[in-house]
Design a protein around this motif. Structure first.
Motif, PDB file in Angstrom:
ATOM      1  N   VAL A   1     -21.136   0.695 -32.860  1.00 48.90           N
ATOM      2  CA  VAL A   1     -19.798   1.196 -32.548  1.00 48.90           C
ATOM      3  C   VAL A   1     -19.858   2.221 -31.417  1.00 48.90           C
ATOM      4  N   SER A   2     -20.779   3.159 -31.528  1.00 45.66           N
ATOM      5  CA  SER A   2     -20.809   4.228 -30.522  1.00 45.66           C
ATOM      6  C   SER A   2     -21.223   3.675 -29.158  1.00 45.66           C
TER       7      SER A   2
ATOM      8  N   LYS B   1     -31.599   6.351 -22.285  1.00 46.70           N
ATOM      9  CA  LYS B   1     -31.238   7.091 -23.484  1.00 46.70           C
ATOM     10  C   LYS B   1     -31.874   6.331 -24.633  1.00 46.70           C
ATOM     11  N   ASP B   2     -32.744   6.987 -25.380  1.00 46.88           N
ATOM     12  CA  ASP B   2     -33.310   6.320 -26.542  1.00 46.88           C
ATOM     13  C   ASP B   2     -33.160   7.216 -27.758  1.00 46.88           C
ATOM     14  N   GLY B   3     -32.691   6.588 -28.845  1.00 40.00           N
ATOM     15  CA  GLY B   3     -32.416   7.329 -30.075  1.00 40.00           C
ATOM     16  C   GLY B   3     -33.119   6.677 -31.248  1.00 40.00           C
ATOM     17  N   TYR B   4     -33.327   7.488 -32.287  1.00 38.52           N
ATOM     18  CA  TYR B   4     -34.109   7.031 -33.437  1.00 38.52           C
ATOM     19  C   TYR B   4     -33.458   7.563 -34.702  1.00 38.52           C
ATOM     20  N   ASN B   5     -33.117   6.644 -35.613  1.00 38.88           N
ATOM     21  CA  ASN B   5     -32.503   7.107 -36.856  1.00 38.88           C
ATOM     22  C   ASN B   5     -33.520   7.077 -37.996  1.00 38.88           C
ATOM     23  N   PHE B   6     -33.360   8.048 -38.886  1.00 38.90           N
ATOM     24  CA  PHE B   6     -34.218   8.171 -40.077  1.00 38.90           C
ATOM     25  C   PHE B   6     -33.318   8.165 -41.297  1.00 38.90           C
ATOM     26  N   ASP B   7     -33.554   7.223 -42.192  1.00 37.38           N
ATOM     27  CA  ASP B   7     -32.702   7.100 -43.369  1.00 37.38           C
ATOM     28  C   ASP B   7     -33.562   6.841 -44.605  1.00 37.38           C
ATOM     29  N   VAL B   8     -32.981   7.178 -45.755  1.00 37.92           N
ATOM     30  CA  VAL B   8     -33.769   7.128 -46.988  1.00 37.92           C
ATOM     31  C   VAL B   8     -33.965   5.710 -47.496  1.00 37.92           C
ATOM     32  N   ASP B   9     -33.009   4.819 -47.195  1.00 38.32           N
ATOM     33  CA  ASP B   9     -33.164   3.447 -47.672  1.00 38.32           C
ATOM     34  C   ASP B   9     -32.543   2.480 -46.678  1.00 38.32           C
TER      35      ASP B   9
ATOM     36  N   ILE C   1     -21.201  11.175 -20.411  1.00 36.97           N
ATOM     37  CA  ILE C   1     -20.479  10.281 -21.325  1.00 36.97           C
ATOM     38  C   ILE C   1     -21.351   9.953 -22.533  1.00 36.97           C
ATOM     39  N   ILE C   2     -22.607   9.652 -22.282  1.00 37.11           N
ATOM     40  CA  ILE C   2     -23.515   9.313 -23.384  1.00 37.11           C
ATOM     41  C   ILE C   2     -23.653  10.487 -24.347  1.00 37.11           C
ATOM     42  N   HIS C   3     -23.886  11.675 -23.810  1.00 33.95           N
ATOM     43  CA  HIS C   3     -24.025  12.852 -24.680  1.00 33.95           C
ATOM     44  C   HIS C   3     -22.769  13.066 -25.519  1.00 33.95           C
ATOM     45  N   GLU C   4     -21.606  12.912 -24.904  1.00 30.64           N
ATOM     46  CA  GLU C   4     -20.363  13.135 -25.651  1.00 30.64           C
ATOM     47  C   GLU C   4     -20.209  12.122 -26.775  1.00 30.64           C
ATOM     48  N   GLU C   5     -20.512  10.874 -26.492  1.00 33.23           N
ATOM     49  CA  GLU C   5     -20.369   9.841 -27.529  1.00 33.23           C
ATOM     50  C   GLU C   5     -21.432   9.978 -28.617  1.00 33.23           C
TER      51      GLU C   5
ATOM     52  N   VAL D   1     -39.609   6.437 -44.704  1.00 33.39           N
ATOM     53  CA  VAL D   1     -38.227   6.380 -44.230  1.00 33.39           C
ATOM     54  C   VAL D   1     -37.955   5.055 -43.515  1.00 33.39           C
ATOM     55  N   HIS D   2     -36.694   4.679 -43.564  1.00 35.66           N
ATOM     56  CA  HIS D   2     -36.246   3.488 -42.826  1.00 35.66           C
ATOM     57  C   HIS D   2     -35.734   3.930 -41.469  1.00 35.66           C
ATOM     58  N   MET D   3     -36.199   3.234 -40.465  1.00 34.06           N
ATOM     59  CA  MET D   3     -35.884   3.666 -39.107  1.00 34.06           C
ATOM     60  C   MET D   3     -35.281   2.544 -38.266  1.00 34.06           C
ATOM     61  N   GLY D   4     -34.654   2.974 -37.207  1.00 34.24           N
ATOM     62  CA  GLY D   4     -34.185   2.050 -36.189  1.00 34.24           C
ATOM     63  C   GLY D   4     -34.266   2.769 -34.862  1.00 34.24           C
ATOM     64  N   SER D   5     -34.203   2.038 -33.772  1.00 31.86           N
ATOM     65  CA  SER D   5     -34.142   2.708 -32.466  1.00 31.86           C
ATOM     66  C   SER D   5     -33.098   2.021 -31.614  1.00 31.86           C
ATOM     67  N   HIS D   6     -32.669   2.755 -30.591  1.00 30.47           N
ATOM     68  CA  HIS D   6     -31.487   2.320 -29.845  1.00 30.47           C
ATOM     69  C   HIS D   6     -31.630   2.809 -28.424  1.00 30.47           C
ATOM     70  N   GLY D   7     -31.401   1.924 -27.467  1.00 36.59           N
ATOM     71  CA  GLY D   7     -31.596   2.330 -26.079  1.00 36.59           C
ATOM     72  C   GLY D   7     -30.439   1.941 -25.184  1.00 36.59           C
ATOM     73  N   ILE D   8     -30.164   2.815 -24.236  1.00 37.23           N
ATOM     74  CA  ILE D   8     -29.205   2.504 -23.173  1.00 37.23           C
ATOM     75  C   ILE D   8     -29.941   2.693 -21.851  1.00 37.23           C
ATOM     76  N   GLY D   9     -29.950   1.666 -21.032  1.00 38.93           N
ATOM     77  CA  GLY D   9     -30.611   1.767 -19.724  1.00 38.93           C
ATOM     78  C   GLY D   9     -29.715   2.504 -18.752  1.00 38.93           C
ATOM     79  N   VAL D  10     -29.898   3.823 -18.662  1.00 37.35           N
ATOM     80  CA  VAL D  10     -28.965   4.650 -17.891  1.00 37.35           C
ATOM     81  C   VAL D  10     -29.030   4.323 -16.396  1.00 37.35           C
ATOM     82  N   SER D  11     -30.245   4.305 -15.841  1.00 37.11           N
ATOM     83  CA  SER D  11     -30.340   4.023 -14.407  1.00 37.11           C
ATOM     84  C   SER D  11     -29.911   2.584 -14.116  1.00 37.11           C
ATOM     85  N   ARG D  12     -30.261   1.658 -14.994  1.00 36.34           N
ATOM     86  CA  ARG D  12     -29.834   0.281 -14.768  1.00 36.34           C
ATOM     87  C   ARG D  12     -28.323   0.167 -14.806  1.00 36.34           C
ATOM     88  N   LEU D  13     -27.669   0.988 -15.649  1.00 32.79           N
ATOM     89  CA  LEU D  13     -26.213   0.943 -15.740  1.00 32.79           C
ATOM     90  C   LEU D  13     -25.553   1.197 -14.392  1.00 32.79           C
TER      91      LEU D  13
END
Length: 446
Positions: A179-180, A158-166, A56-60, A313-325
């Motif tokens: 949203v996702s 699941k941990d993700g990292y975004n890279f943006d110019v501003d 589900i996570i990969h699809e989203e 670059v401007h960054m953010g990170s995002h995590g979903i605790g899969v095993s905890r879920l």
RNA sequence: CGGGGUGUGGCGCAGUCUGGUAGCGCAACGGCUUUGGGAGCCGUAGGUCGUUGGUUCGAAUCCAAUCGCCCCGACCA
């Protein structure tokens, strides 16, 4: 899957160490086995649920345009020294020395590693935005692990990292992730509420946690009941639209919703009508951050912007605790007989119980059912053992498959079997074809 | 890390205070009966009592050390 050939070590008695429902039920249903404090083996049934969540996570993530990678569990200490976190992170980080005397660590998170990957390959704003993520095991040497996999030391995230110019682009990435994530939790059968959060050791200025309501949650929650009415609508969202993402963000964050860490009692009392004030407990199942250039500056992760300027670059990170879920879903979905899986995350779609394995006709119907279910993409768990009926029912209730097909000579004499819903117990007596039809409707497969 | 517990066949526990050489329930295995919501009876097998050292004629039991695990607290997906 035939139960007689499966590995499903269920426990009749509750192990003494399990204090909360999800831990108790995961041990009893043979989903996990403790290896050490806060460290667990995932048995076949538990592993299947993890797999459902990962899918589900990969699809989203794919829908939101995020790119999967896979980084290692062990990381070089040097990268963390570069960001300054090697000393800051403290005892929670497991430090390891290899035979050459090199300093490594078992990753508690991956900002440094992913920034190192990024800076080696991306030099221009033209290659942005970019969001890389992975689903990988983490280790945080918790002072006191407890509640089974809910507060383990080793956990799947699941941990993700975004890279943006501003900043404006990075804020869009932040909203897009909100949203996702809401969509991801919704698909798992959970109602997760975003709540303003502190940023902790990750750092940064903007952060929301996602909390699932549960009496056994570790966080205390204060929120406006209006937030429980919010939905995501039925249509697909355009993740590239800043306006669309921002409007969802606004809708979900304008209502008061805080954990005890950020709760403002005066504001809560003054701005939320008393009839809508809710106080509850919850389980944190994810968190998103925007932290700007906190890592890109010290680690020199820069790109040329449209004017040719070299900017961090401007960054953010995002995590979903899969095993905890897995634990959170059980906390929110169980009764006194066992787990009650929501369909999208159930380890098997349906349990088939053969009440008379030594009856050729009954067995033939069961075998045929399983073949046809599998052909529809509905995985059955077929109890073909020669246990007594009561024992089979009890085990099936314990492991909590959402639907059960019961086949025995009594109903088969009328050409029927029984389709039973685990959640409310309602039973339909119907022919095999009709049962399969109902299940394909329920699971939305064709 | 502070405080409180605990460790005895696969699981759940008793026995420890008051030392005398290990027991109960469930599970397993065999037999007979039973068979649509955790069956009954009979029988069998399985433990050097976390580990190490000490006291003693003798230690699951007393003493010391050590390791593991659980609970309460401060921290976290």
């Amino acid at each position: 899957m035939r139960m007689s050939r499966y590995f499903l070590p269920v426990l009749r008695e509750t192990p003494a160490e399990a204090q909360i429902a999800s831990h108790r039920l995961m041990l009893r249903s043979g989903m996990i086995q403790q290896a050490s404090a806060g460290i667990y083996s995932w048995m076949p049934l538990g592993r299947r649920v993890l797999g459902k969540l990962e899918t589900i996570i990969h699809e989203e993530q794919a829908a939101a345009g995020h790119i999967p990678i896979l980084m290692p569990t062990l990381q070089p200490a040097a990268l963390w020294q570069e960001s300054g976190r090697y000393d800051d992170y403290g005892q929670e980080m497991l430090r390891i020395t290899d035979r050459q005397g090199r300093h490594l660590l078992y990753g508690p998170t991956n900002e440094e590693l992913v920034t190192d990957i990024f800076r080696g390959h991306v030099k221009s704003y033209r290659n942005l935005p970019l969001t890389l993520y992975h689903i990988q095991w983490k280790f945080r040497d918790e002072i006191r692990p407890r509640f089974g996999i809910m507060r383990g030391r080793e956990f799947l995230m699941k941990d993700g990292y975004n890279f943006d110019v501003d900043e404006a682009s990075a804020v869009h990435a932040y909203n897009r992730h909100l949203v996702s994530y809401l969509r991801t939790y919704q698909r798992m059968g959970l109602k997760a509420i975003p709540m303003r959060a502190d940023t902790g050791p990750i750092g940064g200025k903007l952060s929301h946690e996602f909390l699932v309501l549960a009496d056994t949650g570790e966080s205390e929650l204060f929120f406006d009941s209006n937030i429980l009415e919010l939905g995501l609508g039925d249509s697909d969202i355009d993740y590239d639209s800043r306006e669309a993402c921002a409007s969802v963000f606004d809708r979900w964050t304008q209502q008061y919703a805080r954990t005890d860490e950020t709760h403002d009692p005066d504001h809560f009392a003054r701005h939320v009508p008393a009839v809508r004030q809710r106080r509850s407990r919850g389980i944190e199942v994810g968190q998103i951050f925007y932290f700007g250039t906190k890592y890109s500056e010290p680690m020199d992760a820069c790109v040329n912007d449209a004017s040719g300027q070299r900017v961090p670059v401007h960054m953010g990170s995002h995590g979903i605790g899969v095993s905890r879920l897995v634990g959170a879903i059980i906390e929110a979905n169980h009764d006194d007989k066992g787990i009650v899986w929501p369909e999208p995350v159930a380890p098997f779609a349906v349990g088939v119980i053969n009440l008379k394995p030594d009856n050729e006709e009954v067995s033939a119907v069961c075998e045929d059912l399983c073949v046809r279910l599998e052909a529809q993409g509905l995985e059955p768990l077929y109890d073909d053992t020669d246990d007594r009926a009561g024992s089979k029912f009890t085990t099936m209730d314990l492991i909590g498959l959402p639907w059960r097909l019961t086949v025995g000579p009594r109903s088969l004499a009328a050409g029927e079997l029984e389709l039973t819903c685990r959640r409310d117990g309602r039973t339909f007596n119907c022919a095999p074809e009709e049962a399969i039809g109902r299940l394909t409707d329920i699971y939305g497969v064709k």
